[in-house]
Design a protein around this motif. Structure first.
Motif, PDB file in Angstrom:
ATOM      1  N   GLY A 190       0.814  -1.208   0.000  1.00  0.00           N
ATOM      2  CA  GLY A 190       0.000   0.000   0.000  1.00  0.00           C
ATOM      3  C   GLY A 190       0.847   1.257   0.000  1.00  0.00           C
ATOM      4  N   SER A 235      -2.353  10.683  -2.512  1.00  0.00           N
ATOM      5  CA  SER A 235      -1.747   9.388  -2.834  1.00  0.00           C
ATOM      6  C   SER A 235      -1.065   8.780  -1.619  1.00  0.00           C
ATOM      7  CB  SER A 235      -0.736   9.552  -3.970  1.00  0.00           C
ATOM      8  OG  SER A 235      -1.351  10.034  -5.133  1.00  0.00           O
ATOM      9  N   ALA A 255      -3.678   7.699   0.998  1.00  0.00           N
ATOM     10  CA  ALA A 255      -4.367   6.490   0.544  1.00  0.00           C
ATOM     11  C   ALA A 255      -3.485   5.263   0.706  1.00  0.00           C
ATOM     12  CB  ALA A 255      -4.788   6.642  -0.918  1.00  0.00           C
ATOM     13  N   LEU A 260      -4.857   2.003   3.036  1.00  0.00           N
ATOM     14  CA  LEU A 260      -5.359   0.823   2.342  1.00  0.00           C
ATOM     15  C   LEU A 260      -5.359  -0.424   3.211  1.00  0.00           C
ATOM     16  CD1 LEU A 260      -3.987   1.266  -1.283  1.00  0.00           C
ATOM     17  CD2 LEU A 260      -6.335   1.352  -0.488  1.00  0.00           C
ATOM     18  N   ALA A 320     -10.856  -0.788   0.100  1.00  0.00           N
ATOM     19  CA  ALA A 320     -10.401  -0.124  -1.127  1.00  0.00           C
ATOM     20  C   ALA A 320     -11.553   0.599  -1.804  1.00  0.00           C
ATOM     21  CB  ALA A 320      -9.783  -1.159  -2.067  1.00  0.00           C
ATOM     22  N   VAL A 370     -12.176   3.998  -0.208  1.00  0.00           N
ATOM     23  CA  VAL A 370     -11.163   4.996  -0.559  1.00  0.00           C
ATOM     24  C   VAL A 370     -11.396   5.508  -1.979  1.00  0.00           C
ATOM     25  CG1 VAL A 370      -8.703   5.415  -0.891  1.00  0.00           C
ATOM     26  CG2 VAL A 370      -9.471   3.998   1.023  1.00  0.00           C
ATOM     27  N   VAL A 371     -11.680   4.587  -2.919  1.00  0.00           N
ATOM     28  CA  VAL A 371     -11.905   4.991  -4.321  1.00  0.00           C
ATOM     29  C   VAL A 371     -13.116   5.904  -4.426  1.00  0.00           C
ATOM     30  CG1 VAL A 371     -12.514   4.175  -6.631  1.00  0.00           C
ATOM     31  CG2 VAL A 371     -10.810   2.942  -5.303  1.00  0.00           C
ATOM     32  N   THR A 420      -4.425   6.076  -6.956  1.00  0.00           N
ATOM     33  CA  THR A 420      -3.489   5.175  -6.270  1.00  0.00           C
ATOM     34  C   THR A 420      -4.156   3.859  -5.917  1.00  0.00           C
ATOM     35  OG1 THR A 420      -2.161   6.971  -5.353  1.00  0.00           O
ATOM     36  CG2 THR A 420      -2.110   4.875  -4.181  1.00  0.00           C
ATOM     37  N   THR A 421      -5.355   3.946  -5.367  1.00  0.00           N
ATOM     38  CA  THR A 421      -6.059   2.743  -4.922  1.00  0.00           C
ATOM     39  C   THR A 421      -6.481   1.876  -6.084  1.00  0.00           C
ATOM     40  OG1 THR A 421      -6.890   4.028  -3.048  1.00  0.00           O
ATOM     41  CG2 THR A 421      -7.956   1.923  -3.487  1.00  0.00           C
ATOM     42  N   LYS A 461      -3.639  -0.062  -7.653  1.00  0.00           N
ATOM     43  CA  LYS A 461      -3.302  -1.223  -6.834  1.00  0.00           C
ATOM     44  C   LYS A 461      -4.304  -2.343  -7.066  1.00  0.00           C
ATOM     45  CE  LYS A 461      -2.624  -2.631  -2.002  1.00  0.00           C
ATOM     46  NZ  LYS A 461      -3.723  -3.614  -1.990  1.00  0.00           N
TER      47      LYS A 461
END
Length: 452
Positions: free
Chosen positions: A121, A303, A306, A310, A315, A318-319, A362-363, A366
């Motif tokens: 993360g 970023s 986040a 994570l 997730a 966060v998104v 960022t999330t 990933k």
């Protein structure tokens, strides 16, 4: 090192934008040729990404990363020393090609190196900061180098930066590659590469000729046909260039769609805010570059935060929260007037956008790599980059039509009518992020465990 290399790739797509008028004047470049300084880079970068990702899987991600850096530096030197238009355009196209090998190899190295969920993360937080701030850093750097030096330094600056990355990369990075024999999928390689490249070229024609022009429709249709053939071939190939299992996963496929939509909204946001600041508010190139610092700061903070959250929050949460913040920030700029103040509206709105998009991008990056088989890390990484690049091209082309139509309908060309067009684009960009948020609500699972 991986984040620095990705920053280099992203900023080089924007650093020449502010330097372009000076380069055009110095080389006697025509208006038709000047667009290819930017488009040539984007075309080879987007078109060769899938090939670069698969080559990294087959021949070693560290090897492709190193050779991508070296080739990128050489092409930058040739472009910076160019004495004519043809040399500069060729150098930019070659730069984009080597970036297509460098970017997916770096992201694949990140995915295969950091397997602990907490470390992963944080690593993606740093990487997401590099991706999100690259365009802003490029605009600021382009303004400074062009105003106080020469347009040539916008390309030559890459040489010392590459050396700073290359020397420790050779010593520190650990190589990884797919297991099993090296086998090539020539039909898939040809149709995939030509399909993405043709589609991006067709979309770029829409900016100049319109969406209903014959060249635009022909190239877009040809690109879609080639990509359809690519999917058909990959479904039947014994050694596919892009195994379809990569995109069949619901979360990963949805993640790619969200990356596409974020790219479309963000690229258009950068372009039309640049126009608003320079054309309506008479900012200089350097002032314009510096005016984008707030969104860069926001993306960096978003970023990094986040990346640390994570392991504690879902997730999906966060998104969605990040995309909602992006909607509010870009929607705020949909209220601009010709005399709107920077400190009262433009700066805080950018900060909100940056915080939200930084966290969301960022999330979701990933998510597109969580659970991917290590043999497919390169091509999965390439798809993430390709979706952002194609989304950006579609966003700019489609929303450019919106801006032109609104401005034309508003009456004679004035600061007022231009602002109406730009404001409508910002509202449309916010609507794109709403679609992305809805997609995240219905398609992304609330919890997802990162696997090595």
């Amino acid at each position: 090192m991986i984040a620095a290399a990705q920053l280099l790739v992203v900023l080089d797509a924007s650093v020449v934008n502010i330097a372009l008028p000076s380069a055009q004047q110095a080389l006697g470049m025509s208006d038709v040729a000047k667009q290819w300084v930017v488009t040539g880079y984007s075309l080879t970068f987007g078109g060769l990404l899938l090939l670069g990702g698969r080559l990294a899987d087959l021949h070693g991600r560290k090897r492709l990363f190193i050779w991508g850096l070296v080739g990128f530096a050489v092409a930058s030197a040739v472009g910076g020393l160019a004495e004519n238009t043809a040399t500069l355009l060729a150098a930019r196209a070659v730069q984009g090609g080597f970036a297509a090998f460098l970017a997916p190899a770096g992201l694949a190295l990140l995915a295969t190196t950091f397997t602990d969920p907490a470390e992963r993360g944080k690593a993606f937080g740093i990487f997401g900061a590099a991706v999100g701030t690259g365009g802003v850093v490029g605009m600021v750097l382009g303004g400074v180098l062009t105003q106080y030096g020469s347009w040539r330094w916008c390309l030559l600056i890459n040489l010392p930066v590459v050396l700073l990355i290359l020397i420790p990369a050779v010593r520190v990075l650990r190589d990884s590659r797919a297991s099993g024999p090296v086998r090539y999928d020539l039909p898939g390689t040809v149709t995939g590469t030509l399909g993405v490249g043709t589609l991006i070229y067709g979309i770029s024609q829409a900016v100049e000729r319109g969406w209903l022009s014959v060249p635009t429709l022909a190239f877009v249709a040809a690109g879609l046909v080639l990509l359809g053939a690519f999917v058909w071939i990959e479904n039947r190939s014994a050694a596919p260039m892009m195994p379809l299992r990569v995109v069949r996963d619901r979360v990963r496929g949805s993640g790619y769609a969200v990356v596409f939509l974020i790219g479309g909204a963000l690229y258009a946001f950068y372009l039309f805010l640049t126009y608003y600041l320079q054309v309506v508010q008479d900012y200089t190139p350097l002032q314009t570059g510096l005016a984008f610092v707030p969104i860069g700061v926001g993306i960096f903070i978003g970023s990094m935060v986040a990346g640390r959250l994570l392991g504690r929050l879902s997730a999906r949460g966060v998104v969605i929260a990040g995309l909602v913040a992006g909607v509010l920030g870009i929607g705020w700029l949909g209220l601009i007037e010709p005399t709107t103040g920077f400190w009262t509206t433009v700066m805080p709105a950018q900060l909100v956008v940056g915080l939200g998009i930084g966290a969301a991008l960022t999330t979701v990056m990933k998510l597109t790599l969580d659970g991917v088989d290590s043999d497919d890390a390169g091509v999965a990484s390439a798809l993430t980059n390709a979706m952002r690049e194609i989304g950006g091209a579609v966003g700019i082309s489609a929303l450019n039509v919106v801006a032109i139509s609104v401005t034309a309908a508003a009456g004679p060309l004035t600061d007022r009518t231009l602002t109406d067009g730009y404001a409508t684009v910002f509202l449309a960009s916010a609507a794109v992020l709403v679609v992305a948020a809805l997609l995240a609500v219905f398609a992304v699972k609330p919890h997802r465990v990162a696997h090595p």
